[in-house]
Design an enzyme around this catalytic site. Sequence first.
Site, short mmCIF file in Angstrom:
data_model
loop_
_atom_site.label_atom_id
_atom_site.label_comp_id
_atom_site.label_asym_id
_atom_site.label_seq_id
_atom_site.Cartn_x
_atom_site.Cartn_y
_atom_site.Cartn_z
N SER A 111 60.56 83.17 95.71
CA SER A 111 61.85 84.14 95.97
C SER A 111 61.90 85.22 94.94
O SER A 111 61.34 85.99 94.57
CB SER A 111 63.16 83.53 95.98
OG SER A 111 64.26 84.28 96.20
N ASP A 137 61.65 80.11 88.28
CA ASP A 137 61.52 78.66 87.93
C ASP A 137 60.84 78.52 86.61
O ASP A 137 59.86 79.11 86.27
CB ASP A 137 60.41 78.29 88.92
CG ASP A 137 60.49 76.87 88.99
OD1 ASP A 137 60.78 75.88 89.78
OD2 ASP A 137 59.88 76.13 87.96
N CYS A 154 72.35 85.96 85.96
CA CYS A 154 70.86 86.84 85.58
C CYS A 154 70.89 87.53 87.09
O CYS A 154 70.44 86.74 87.94
CB CYS A 154 69.98 86.01 85.29
SG CYS A 154 68.44 86.93 85.06
N GLY A 174 66.43 84.93 91.97
CA GLY A 174 66.29 85.08 93.53
C GLY A 174 67.22 83.91 94.18
O GLY A 174 67.55 83.04 93.93
N HIS A 205 67.37 79.63 93.69
CA HIS A 205 68.69 79.69 93.19
C HIS A 205 69.63 78.84 93.89
O HIS A 205 70.03 77.55 93.37
CB HIS A 205 69.62 80.84 92.60
CG HIS A 205 70.51 80.67 92.04
ND1 HIS A 205 70.84 80.39 90.83
CD2 HIS A 205 71.99 81.01 92.36
CE1 HIS A 205 72.03 80.45 90.30
NE2 HIS A 205 72.65 80.67 91.29
N GLU A 214 78.29 71.24 80.64
CA GLU A 214 76.98 71.24 80.63
C GLU A 214 76.13 71.94 79.69
O GLU A 214 76.81 72.90 79.14
CB GLU A 214 76.58 71.83 82.05
CG GLU A 214 75.03 71.98 82.43
CD GLU A 214 74.57 73.20 83.31
OE1 GLU A 214 73.96 73.03 84.31
OE2 GLU A 214 74.51 74.43 82.68
N TYR A 223 69.16 69.40 85.63
CA TYR A 223 69.64 70.22 86.72
C TYR A 223 68.19 70.93 87.16
O TYR A 223 67.52 71.46 86.62
CB TYR A 223 70.32 71.27 86.06
CG TYR A 223 71.05 72.60 87.00
CD1 TYR A 223 71.18 72.21 88.35
CD2 TYR A 223 71.24 73.83 86.39
CE1 TYR A 223 71.40 73.43 89.19
CE2 TYR A 223 71.61 74.73 87.17
CZ TYR A 223 71.63 74.53 88.38
OH TYR A 223 72.18 75.63 89.27
N TYR A 253 67.09 74.27 86.15
CA TYR A 253 66.68 74.48 84.79
C TYR A 253 65.56 73.43 84.72
O TYR A 253 65.42 72.31 84.07
CB TYR A 253 67.73 73.95 83.67
CG TYR A 253 69.04 74.67 83.94
CD1 TYR A 253 69.06 76.08 84.39
CD2 TYR A 253 70.03 74.16 83.33
CE1 TYR A 253 69.87 76.89 84.41
CE2 TYR A 253 71.44 75.01 83.38
CZ TYR A 253 71.29 76.43 83.83
OH TYR A 253 72.33 77.28 84.03
P1 FDA Z 1 61.38 81.12 92.27
O1 FDA Z 1 60.92 81.87 93.15
O2 FDA Z 1 60.63 80.81 91.15
O3 FDA Z 1 61.80 79.57 93.18
C1 FDA Z 1 62.40 78.31 92.46
C2 FDA Z 1 61.92 77.14 93.17
O4 FDA Z 1 62.51 77.39 94.63
C3 FDA Z 1 60.47 76.99 93.85
O5 FDA Z 1 60.13 75.56 93.84
C4 FDA Z 1 60.05 77.72 94.91
O6 FDA Z 1 59.01 77.51 95.54
C5 FDA Z 1 61.48 77.46 95.60
N1 FDA Z 1 61.92 78.55 96.59
C6 FDA Z 1 62.18 79.81 96.41
N2 FDA Z 1 62.39 80.33 97.43
C7 FDA Z 1 62.60 79.64 98.60
C8 FDA Z 1 62.96 79.62 99.83
N3 FDA Z 1 62.96 80.67 100.41
N4 FDA Z 1 62.91 78.46 100.48
C9 FDA Z 1 62.21 77.25 99.84
N5 FDA Z 1 62.14 77.19 98.56
C10 FDA Z 1 62.23 78.38 97.90
N6 FDA Z 1 70.43 79.00 87.17
C11 FDA Z 1 71.92 78.80 87.35
O7 FDA Z 1 72.27 78.13 88.06
N7 FDA Z 1 72.74 79.85 86.80
C12 FDA Z 1 72.25 80.73 85.94
O8 FDA Z 1 72.99 81.64 85.64
C13 FDA Z 1 70.72 81.04 86.01
N8 FDA Z 1 70.24 82.15 85.19
C14 FDA Z 1 68.89 82.32 84.93
C15 FDA Z 1 68.39 83.21 84.03
C16 FDA Z 1 66.98 83.29 83.89
C17 FDA Z 1 66.46 84.31 82.97
C18 FDA Z 1 66.30 82.39 84.56
C19 FDA Z 1 64.59 82.50 84.40
C20 FDA Z 1 66.67 81.40 85.28
C21 FDA Z 1 68.06 81.27 85.53
N9 FDA Z 1 68.62 80.21 86.06
C22 FDA Z 1 69.97 80.27 86.56
C23 FDA Z 1 67.76 79.26 86.84
C24 FDA Z 1 67.48 79.76 88.31
O9 FDA Z 1 68.60 79.47 88.95
C25 FDA Z 1 66.16 78.75 88.91
O10 FDA Z 1 65.23 79.00 88.07
C26 FDA Z 1 65.95 79.27 90.34
O11 FDA Z 1 65.24 78.12 90.86
C27 FDA Z 1 65.27 80.53 90.45
O12 FDA Z 1 65.47 80.86 91.64
P2 FDA Z 1 64.09 82.00 92.10
O13 FDA Z 1 64.20 82.06 93.69
O14 FDA Z 1 64.36 83.07 91.18
O15 FDA Z 1 63.02 81.36 91.79
#
Ligand code: FDA
Length: 502
Positions: A83, A87, A148, A152, A156, A400, A441, A444
């Site tokens: 998304s 990660d 942030c 995604g 998230h 936390e 978590y 993280y």
């Molecule tokens: P990504 O696409 O990498 O997906 C993460 C995981 O979810 C992977 O295993 C992926 O396969 C799976 N996934 C993605 N989309 C999916 C879908 N549609 N269906 C099923 N599985 C799916 N956390 C928090 O709680 N509060 C915060 O304020 C922040 N801030 C923050 C800032 C920065 C700069 C970073 C790098 C990270 C955070 N995080 C965070 C952590 C963040 O919530 C965590 O990394 C999430 O998994 C990111 O989601 P993405 O979709 O961006 O990641």
Amino acid sequence: CAASTDVHKKFLQCLSVSDQKIPTYTPNNKNYSSVLQFSLQNPRFNTTKTPKPLVIVTPVSEAEIQRVILCAKESSIHIRVRSGGHDYEGLSYVSEDPCVLIDLIGHRNITINVDDKTAWVETGSTLGELYYKISRKSKTLGFPGGVCPTVGVGGHTSGGGSGVMLRKYGLAADNVIDARLIDANGRILDRKSMGEDLFWAIRGGGGNTFGLVLAWKIKLVDVPEKVVVFTIDKTLKQNATKLVHKWQYVSSKFHKDLYIRILIHNEKNIFLASFISIFLGEIDRLLHIMQENFPELGLTRENCIEMSWIESTLYYAGFPRGESLDVLLTKGLPPTLYSEAKADYVQKPISVQQLEGIWEFFNASEAMFEQMILTPYGGRMDEISEYELPFPHRPGNLYEIQYLMFWDEEGEEEAERHMSWMRRLYAYMKPLVFASPRGAYINYRDLDIGVNNKKANTSYAQAKVWGIKYFKNNFDRLVQVKTKVDPSNFFRNEQSIPPLVE
Ligand code: FDA
């Protein structure tokens, strides 16, 4: 590239027999690298040695995503789902098994319904887009997601999702009221057809484990037309240690409208504890609460800035005052720093002497910069039982800790050197934090706490090593749901819940 294989040819063949023209990229395609790198957040997973997907697809509609899943099943190729790509361990796009990356970048419609205070959000959307679109429709609605804007919504919310309104409204996942999901059989399900067990598991049990979430239906929450924010930096000479010590006693007991997190960091070699706050109310009430509960911080009216909730999302994300809201819709510059993160939960205040021991680590680090973010719990987090959703760190937790470090030198040795600092700090923290079991978590993500087997099936006992840290006693229920809905372990990664095998 992960070991060359023919399965991807079978997969491509399967896709090609459909009328749908799903954008598809193989390493021969000139756009392959830019698509792969588009939302990649940690350059640690963008080296020549990093295994790359055999194919990347960017389906847009639900029917296209369904087709991709069915073709992946038919050709027995492993998939990763991405998304926002945030990660921490790169699990959404790095796999040692030959894989297809399903990138949801094109699947990002958001429909806001102000009348019933709900929204349907497709999972390729970012938090920034969601916040922006809510603010276009209402000045008094918001959503309690992370800080942030480029994170995604898909990953998230699948991991819980914590942000600055968690003391008032809980996690993002606490505010999900329906979802659309493709399961391991390629069926599209909603809350009713998936049943309450699966609906429970997908709201915090981790992404790419129970299915592919297409969209979340979320409850929007009430926010005042104006909120108040402030940041107060304290050096050691300005009593930073005593203030952090006191904060541990009061921050989880403040009125739910008040959230003060602490950022521990070095700024130009000066050690700082920054108290960063949002208050969902007026300045006078905030000053009164602070005078009653935390006068030592010395908050004055001059420290307080009034702004709309949407402006506060920019403030928290570190944008300068007056920045256009459009920045919430942008990707920003590609990240150039390597990073690593870990988490802990604290149930008993850490003593002044022990805090001073932590600060020593900050003096000894050679990384470009390192941070500890202390997030206050209590409020709504105390009201939700640890079994309500997979995320278990609820009543009894004062706060936390997130440990973060960043460096700019390339190479595995450099990474190992920096990460060993983090591991030493983590070892020092063990007796100071909740340890039975030590919490973590899933958002993280930390592979140091344990991983699944690479090839063979992972046993319940093996996965429990890391699973109990993320989910405590909810781990067993997650395994039961997984065994029922995806016994062949189609959706998996290094830290996905395994099904029980006979
Ligand atoms: P990504 O696409 O990498 O997906 C993460 C995981 O979810 C992977 O295993 C992926 O396969 C799976 N996934 C993605 N989309 C999916 C879908 N549609 N269906 C099923 N599985 C799916 N956390 C928090 O709680 N509060 C915060 O304020 C922040 N801030 C923050 C800032 C920065 C700069 C970073 C790098 C990270 C955070 N995080 C965070 C952590 C963040 O919530 C965590 O990394 C999430 O998994 C990111 O989601 P993405 O979709 O961006 O990641």
